[in-house]
Write a protein that holds these residues in place. Structure first.
Motif, PDB file in Angstrom:
ATOM      1  N   GLY A 163       0.804  -1.222   0.000  1.00  0.00           N
ATOM      2  CA  GLY A 163       0.000   0.000   0.000  1.00  0.00           C
ATOM      3  C   GLY A 163       0.828   1.258   0.000  1.00  0.00           C
ATOM      4  N   ARG A 164       2.160   1.138   0.137  1.00  0.00           N
ATOM      5  CA  ARG A 164       2.927   2.384   0.131  1.00  0.00           C
ATOM      6  C   ARG A 164       3.330   2.762  -1.285  1.00  0.00           C
ATOM      7  NH1 ARG A 164       7.096   2.883   3.985  1.00  0.00           N
ATOM      8  NH2 ARG A 164       8.475   4.033   2.600  1.00  0.00           N
ATOM      9  N   ARG A 165       3.455   4.059  -1.485  1.00  0.00           N
ATOM     10  CA  ARG A 165       3.954   4.546  -2.776  1.00  0.00           C
ATOM     11  C   ARG A 165       5.457   4.469  -2.718  1.00  0.00           C
ATOM     12  NH1 ARG A 165       2.107  10.127  -4.414  1.00  0.00           N
ATOM     13  NH2 ARG A 165       2.793   9.441  -6.456  1.00  0.00           N
ATOM     14  N   LEU A 166       6.040   3.775  -3.672  1.00  0.00           N
ATOM     15  CA  LEU A 166       7.460   3.467  -3.588  1.00  0.00           C
ATOM     16  C   LEU A 166       8.313   4.698  -3.861  1.00  0.00           C
ATOM     17  CD1 LEU A 166       7.164   0.031  -5.352  1.00  0.00           C
ATOM     18  CD2 LEU A 166       7.904   0.396  -2.972  1.00  0.00           C
ATOM     19  N   SER A 167       9.225   4.964  -2.943  1.00  0.00           N
ATOM     20  CA  SER A 167      10.119   6.113  -3.059  1.00  0.00           C
ATOM     21  C   SER A 167      11.482   5.620  -3.552  1.00  0.00           C
ATOM     22  CB  SER A 167      10.289   6.758  -1.681  1.00  0.00           C
ATOM     23  OG  SER A 167      11.076   5.900  -0.858  1.00  0.00           O
ATOM     24  N   PRO A 168      12.355   6.529  -3.941  1.00  0.00           N
ATOM     25  CA  PRO A 168      13.703   6.105  -4.336  1.00  0.00           C
ATOM     26  C   PRO A 168      14.391   5.293  -3.231  1.00  0.00           C
ATOM     27  CG  PRO A 168      13.337   8.368  -5.009  1.00  0.00           C
ATOM     28  CD  PRO A 168      12.137   7.969  -4.188  1.00  0.00           C
ATOM     29  N   ALA A 169      14.245   5.713  -1.977  1.00  0.00           N
ATOM     30  CA  ALA A 169      14.892   4.970  -0.881  1.00  0.00           C
ATOM     31  C   ALA A 169      14.279   3.574  -0.739  1.00  0.00           C
ATOM     32  CB  ALA A 169      14.769   5.744   0.428  1.00  0.00           C
ATOM     33  N   ASP A 170      12.970   3.440  -0.992  1.00  0.00           N
ATOM     34  CA  ASP A 170      12.330   2.113  -0.948  1.00  0.00           C
ATOM     35  C   ASP A 170      12.976   1.182  -1.972  1.00  0.00           C
ATOM     36  OD1 ASP A 170      10.599   3.113   0.923  1.00  0.00           O
ATOM     37  OD2 ASP A 170       8.870   3.239  -0.421  1.00  0.00           O
ATOM     38  N   LEU A 171      13.260   1.719  -3.151  1.00  0.00           N
ATOM     39  CA  LEU A 171      13.887   0.893  -4.187  1.00  0.00           C
ATOM     40  C   LEU A 171      15.281   0.473  -3.735  1.00  0.00           C
ATOM     41  CD1 LEU A 171      12.883   2.520  -7.577  1.00  0.00           C
ATOM     42  CD2 LEU A 171      11.559   1.212  -5.953  1.00  0.00           C
ATOM     43  N   GLY A 172      15.987   1.397  -3.092  1.00  0.00           N
ATOM     44  CA  GLY A 172      17.312   1.065  -2.555  1.00  0.00           C
ATOM     45  C   GLY A 172      17.225  -0.067  -1.545  1.00  0.00           C
ATOM     46  N   LEU A 173      16.239   0.018  -0.656  1.00  0.00           N
ATOM     47  CA  LEU A 173      16.089  -1.011   0.381  1.00  0.00           C
ATOM     48  C   LEU A 173      15.728  -2.359  -0.243  1.00  0.00           C
ATOM     49  CD1 LEU A 173      16.195  -1.408   3.455  1.00  0.00           C
ATOM     50  CD2 LEU A 173      13.735  -0.957   3.517  1.00  0.00           C
ATOM     51  N   ALA A 174      14.804  -2.337  -1.203  1.00  0.00           N
ATOM     52  CA  ALA A 174      14.412  -3.592  -1.865  1.00  0.00           C
ATOM     53  C   ALA A 174      15.618  -4.212  -2.562  1.00  0.00           C
ATOM     54  CB  ALA A 174      13.287  -3.321  -2.864  1.00  0.00           C
ATOM     55  N   ALA A 175      16.399  -3.377  -3.233  1.00  0.00           N
ATOM     56  CA  ALA A 175      17.583  -3.893  -3.936  1.00  0.00           C
ATOM     57  C   ALA A 175      18.588  -4.459  -2.939  1.00  0.00           C
ATOM     58  CB  ALA A 175      18.221  -2.778  -4.759  1.00  0.00           C
ATOM     59  N   ALA A 176      18.777  -3.761  -1.812  1.00  0.00           N
ATOM     60  CA  ALA A 176      19.727  -4.234  -0.791  1.00  0.00           C
ATOM     61  C   ALA A 176      19.300  -5.591  -0.253  1.00  0.00           C
ATOM     62  CB  ALA A 176      19.822  -3.219   0.340  1.00  0.00           C
ATOM     63  N   LEU A 177      18.002  -5.876  -0.321  1.00  0.00           N
ATOM     64  CA  LEU A 177      17.497  -7.169   0.143  1.00  0.00           C
ATOM     65  C   LEU A 177      17.464  -8.199  -0.989  1.00  0.00           C
ATOM     66  CD1 LEU A 177      14.626  -5.835   2.415  1.00  0.00           C
ATOM     67  CD2 LEU A 177      16.644  -7.107   3.172  1.00  0.00           C
ATOM     68  N   GLY A 178      18.001  -7.821  -2.139  1.00  0.00           N
ATOM     69  CA  GLY A 178      18.146  -8.786  -3.227  1.00  0.00           C
ATOM     70  C   GLY A 178      16.965  -8.856  -4.168  1.00  0.00           C
ATOM     71  N   CYS A 179      15.966  -7.949  -4.012  1.00  0.00           N
ATOM     72  CA  CYS A 179      14.804  -7.992  -4.925  1.00  0.00           C
ATOM     73  C   CYS A 179      15.177  -7.303  -6.232  1.00  0.00           C
ATOM     74  CB  CYS A 179      13.618  -7.231  -4.340  1.00  0.00           C
ATOM     75  SG  CYS A 179      13.130  -7.800  -2.719  1.00  0.00           S
TER      76      CYS A 179
END
Ligand code: AMP
Ligand code: MG
Length: 417
Positions: A163-179
């Motif tokens: 439900g959250r609108r993905l921010s640039p930092a969200d993408l960074g976090l997802a990538a750091a988790l391997g997504c």
């Protein structure tokens, strides 16, 4: 496509407060669009459809936060300087590869995995290195400058909630988790049109008595900013049949229709009849200023929002009502913008019972942020919006704002773009 129930916008009351309107949206409006999986590079600003649960620790291993020397804290001599031989090296991407010996230090660099047996790192600026040995100052705490595995996000934790609108930092976090891709809601497909015999496209001639279309460009940008895919249906004349045709076409292949103008109750307001011919329509008379009735309806199964024609009223009702409605249809969780307490730099009187949105900008006065009111406040004065930074919200009960009072400020940056 999911459908809203036909009467989800039904409302029998005379005047609806903003909070009641928002409560109604929360109760009755549900996500309308399906989910899809999209590569990380294309999902900024989109709405996350499922929780991202960490499948690993972040950081994945304990590591050094500084360049320096790693050692076991228990090897320090209490209260005095300690001298340890330096018997190894660990850099980012180059782990020591074996446990560290007791009674020795390891040269270590930021991001290098902590060698097993070492628990503390002293910054190189605090040490003296000479002849293969390091002089360590007393007083450092056990565990200093060591980052724990999972201290950012622990394996199994919800890193990003659905439900959250993905921010640039969200993408960074997802990538750091391997997504490398994320589940997101499909973009809401919105058909947009302006109404009015007087309204013309900029770039065309302007016969006397006509005006250029401000709303369609403003609303398209607002909708794009919310992540919608907008189809431009142009300007429709004030003729019921022409409007009905366009609305029928727009209802196929779109999740939502947004119109402006033609929804007051004057005899030139033909949107109302056109919608009623094709589906059903409800007027929500919001107890707000500026703003007029907002029409909510269904046209052949597609929900419709009819905003007032006055550009300022169109913008304010968009921000107050259409934005939360659209975010909800698009799959977003709670979407209430943050308000900031500031000092009023103006006096203002109003009728109780309605919420008023006063165009203002912020000025720094000493330690205070002071809201300075834009001098003109007609609902047709669009430059009052371009010259303001946001809206001071004066709630229903308040009759008077006195200079110096604390008031709530909604910056346009919270809700636009
Ligand atoms: P209406 O809601 O159609 O009664 O329009 C209210 C006022 O807004 C009138 O002065 C219209 O000319 C003006 N208006 C309506 N649509 C637009 C538009 N797309 N751009 C700028 N002004 C508009
Ligand atoms: Mg009109």
């Amino acid at each position: 496509m999911a459908q809203l129930s036909d009467d989800c916008f039904a409302f029998g009351g005379a005047l609806l407060s903003v909070d009641a309107a928002l409560g109604r949206i929360e109760e009755r409006v549900t996500t309308l669009v399906e989910t899809e999986t999209a590569p990380l590079g294309g999902v900024c600003g989109r709405i996350l459809a499922e929780d991202v649960v960490a499948s690993m620790n972040l950081p994945p291993h304990a590591n050094s936060a500084v360049d320096g020397y790693a050692f076991a804290h228990a090897d320090l001599v209490p209260g005095r300087e300690t001298v340890l031989p330096v018997l190894g090296r660990a850099a980012a991407g180059h782990p020591l590869g074996r446990p560290a010996e007791r009674g020795a230090a390891i040269r270590i660099f930021t991001g290098a995995p902590m060698p097993e047996g070492a628990d503390t790192v002293m910054m190189q600026e605090d040490c003296v290195f000479e002849d293969g040995r390091v002089w360590l100052k007393p007083g450092i705490k056990k565990g200093a400058n060591r980052r724990h595995a999972g201290e950012d996000v622990a394996e199994g934790a919800v890193a990003l909630a659905a439900g959250r609108r993905l921010s640039p930092a969200d993408l960074g976090l997802a990538a750091a988790l391997g997504c490398c891709e994320l589940p997101v809601f499909r973009r809401l497909r919105v058909a947009l049109l302006s109404t009015g015999d007087e309204v013309r496209d900029p770039g065309t001639a302007l016969p006397s008595g006509m005006i250029y279309d401000a709303n369609r460009f403003m609303l398209a940008a607002l909708l794009n900013g919310l992540g919608c895919a907008v189809s431009d249906f142009g300007i429709r004349p004030d003729r019921e049949a022409a409007l009905a045709d366009t609305l029928a076409t727009a209802s196929a292949g779109h999740d939502l229709i947004v119109t402006s103008g033609g929804v007051s109750t004057g005899e030139e307001d033909h949107v109302k009849q056109a919608i009623e011919r094709l589906g059903n329509l409800h007027f929500w008379r919001l107890a707000i200023k500026p703003g007029r009735p907002v029409a909510l309806g269904q046209v052949a199964g597609a929900p419709l929002i009819g905003l007032p024609g006055n550009p300022v009223a169109a913008l304010v009702t968009f921000v107050v009502l259409a934005r939360p409605l659209i975010l909800r249809l698009a799959g977003a969780a709670a979407s209430a913008p943050r308000l900031f307490p500031v000092r009023a730099g103006f006096g203002y009187r109003k009728k109780p019972g309605r919420r008023e949105y006063v165009r203002a900008s912020l000025e720094r006065q000493g330690k205070d942020l002071v809201a300075v009111k834009y001098p003109r406040d007609g609902a047709g004065i669009l430059s009052s919006i371009t010259q303001s930074e946001g809206l001071v919200i004066v709630d229903e009960e308040t009759r008077e704002v006195a200079p110096g009072m604390t008031v709530e400020f909604l910056p346009f940056s919270e809700v636009i773009g």
